[in-house]
Design an enzyme around this catalytic site. Structure first.
Site, PDB file in Angstrom:
ATOM      1  N   THR A 169       0.822  -1.201   0.000  1.00  0.00           N
ATOM      2  CA  THR A 169       0.000   0.000   0.000  1.00  0.00           C
ATOM      3  C   THR A 169       0.861   1.259   0.000  1.00  0.00           C
ATOM      4  O   THR A 169       1.749   1.419   0.849  1.00  0.00           O
ATOM      5  CB  THR A 169      -0.931   0.009   1.221  1.00  0.00           C
ATOM      6  OG1 THR A 169      -1.715  -1.183   1.223  1.00  0.00           O
ATOM      7  CG2 THR A 169      -1.843   1.228   1.208  1.00  0.00           C
ATOM      8  N   GLU A 252      -2.479  -3.964  14.548  1.00  0.00           N
ATOM      9  CA  GLU A 252      -3.484  -3.745  13.518  1.00  0.00           C
ATOM     10  C   GLU A 252      -4.888  -4.047  14.025  1.00  0.00           C
ATOM     11  O   GLU A 252      -5.877  -3.509  13.508  1.00  0.00           O
ATOM     12  CB  GLU A 252      -3.171  -4.621  12.304  1.00  0.00           C
ATOM     13  CG  GLU A 252      -4.079  -4.383  11.106  1.00  0.00           C
ATOM     14  CD  GLU A 252      -3.788  -5.339   9.964  1.00  0.00           C
ATOM     15  OE1 GLU A 252      -4.071  -4.990   8.813  1.00  0.00           O
ATOM     16  OE2 GLU A 252      -3.287  -6.447  10.223  1.00  0.00           O
TER      17      GLU A 252
END
Length: 418
Positions: A169, A252
């Protein structure tokens, strides 16, 4: 848990809301999308400026320790801020990997010199980090990473990096990357990996954006051709890369609060009221089948919120969130995909038109239609996550493992022979 704010949480929520009111613009609609008319470069610039402003006010990294520039706050406070920020038209998501996964890994495993050099610029949005994990042959099973780092033999204290990563990303904009590499193929597949950080502008690093169906390029392929990494850029112990990776993945889990767009079921209800009905109904809302779909969307959103509350309760008690949060990824991805398809079906043939030709709010539908299918792959496919749920929550027998007690080299040789 008590779903109402405590006195301290209510005061913090008021503080967040007051600051946001003074520094940001309220959304006109729940489904407003910031920067839909901006290029990726311009959006990144806006995101850096917003992160800088948040950091200056103390909201840049609420759960970080104060020693690293954070607020030293609780996960609940982080969620409260996100809930309040969701009502304002501001850039979000750009720094999720940097601040939510990579930098917390540096806290735990990085040297003091690395922390001093890199934490503050990341907090203030001056540097952007990417996470170089997945590969063409190592996605859901990161233990099969083949990108290799080998000690140099020319007298320099460092490593040469060769290989390929994929689905990285924002790698094309990142200043630095945290890379997981194979350093000892004679060890087991998880034991022989080491983590490093690299400057993404280093000689030998090539980034190739992957053009998506929506015309954007959020993900990238990254190639390494004899990239020199000083040993001072090693994160953690040699052979300890899997521990570093797990630290990032554990952090996360807190991001589950940001998976579902706020008030998504209300956006669906508004769309049903505006859409013409079929079979004699004036609006789509009058059709009981559509109302059933709306009920499913609402129940899924509520269920995800309750799962989040369970995770926050565990964190508040000093525990790690359980494997049950894996369920959230499956439900969220499928719910977002179902919402997008449902919205398009309500529009009939017009559902195929670009957001610019649609009524306000269609930008969110279009983004979810393009992106939700990818969510069912990213971070572990639905099938892999369901295996985790079955084995770790339901207590079902695990799938047969053929890699136990074998070195990574042996596994590679077996793969080649088959």
């Amino acid at each position: 848990m008590d779903f109402n704010d405590s006195a301290a949480e209510a005061a913090f929520r008021h503080q967040c809301r007051q600051w946001l009111t003074e520094n940001a613009t309220t959304k006109q609609r729940p489904d407003d999308v910031f920067g839909s008319d901006l290029s990726q470069t311009a959006l990144l610039s806006q995101a850096r400026a917003w992160q800088r402003k948040k950091a200056a006010a103390g909201f840049g990294a609420i759960t970080w320790p104060t020693a690293f520039g954070g607020m030293g706050g609780t996960p609940v406070q982080e969620v409260i801020y996100r809930q309040e920020e969701a009502a304002f038209n501001v850039p979000t998501g750009i720094f999720n990997v940097s601040l939510g996964m990579v930098i917390p890994s540096l806290f735990v495993h990085g040297s003091e010199a690395i922390i001093r050099q890199h934490v503050e610029p990341a907090l203030h949005g001056d540097s952007l980090w990417c996470q170089l994990l997945s590969e063409p042959g190592a996605g859901s099973d990161l233990g099969m990473v083949r990108t290799r780092a080998e000690r140099v033999t020319d007298g320099r204290d460092g490593w040469l990096l060769n290989g390929q990563k994929v689905w990285t990303t924002l790698a094309q904009f990142a200043d630095y990357g945290l890379v997981l590499a194979r350093t000892d193929p004679q060890q087991g597949k998880f034991a022989g990996m080491t983590s490093f950080y690299i400057d993404m502008r280093s000689p030998g690093v090539q980034v190739r954006p992957i053009r998506q169906a929506n015309g954007e390029a959020e993900f990238n392929e990254v190639f390494f051709n004899n990239v020199f990494i000083p040993d001072s850029q090693r994160i953690g112990a040699e052979g300890g890369g899997w521990k570093v990776t797990l630290t990032g993945l554990m952090n996360e889990r807190l991001s589950i609060g940001g998976v579902m767009p706020p008030k998504l079921w209300q956006s669906a209800a508004d769309l049903m009221l505006r859409s013409p009905g079929k079979h004699g109904h004036h609006t789509a809302m009058q059709d009981s089948r559509n109302r059933q779909k709306l009920s499913d969307l609402y129940l899924n959103a509520q269920g995800l919120w309750l799962l989040q509350c369970r995770g926050l309760t565990a964190l508040g008690q000093g525990k790690e969130p359980g494997a049950e949060l894996s369920i959230a990824k499956i439900v969220a991805a499928r719910t977002l995909q179902d919402f997008a398809y449902f919205a398009m079906d309500l529009q009939g043939a017009r559902g195929l038109l670009d957001a610019k030709a649609q009524a306000p709010g269609w930008e969110l539908v279009q983004r979810l239609w393009f992106g939700s299918a990818g969510m069912r792959i990213a971070g572990g496919t639905d099938e892999i996550v369901k295996n985790n749920v079955g084995e770790r929550i339901l207590g079902l027998p695990p799938e047969p493992r053929t890699d136990k007690g074998k070195s990574f080299r042996e596994l590679l040789d077996e793969g080649h022979s088959s």
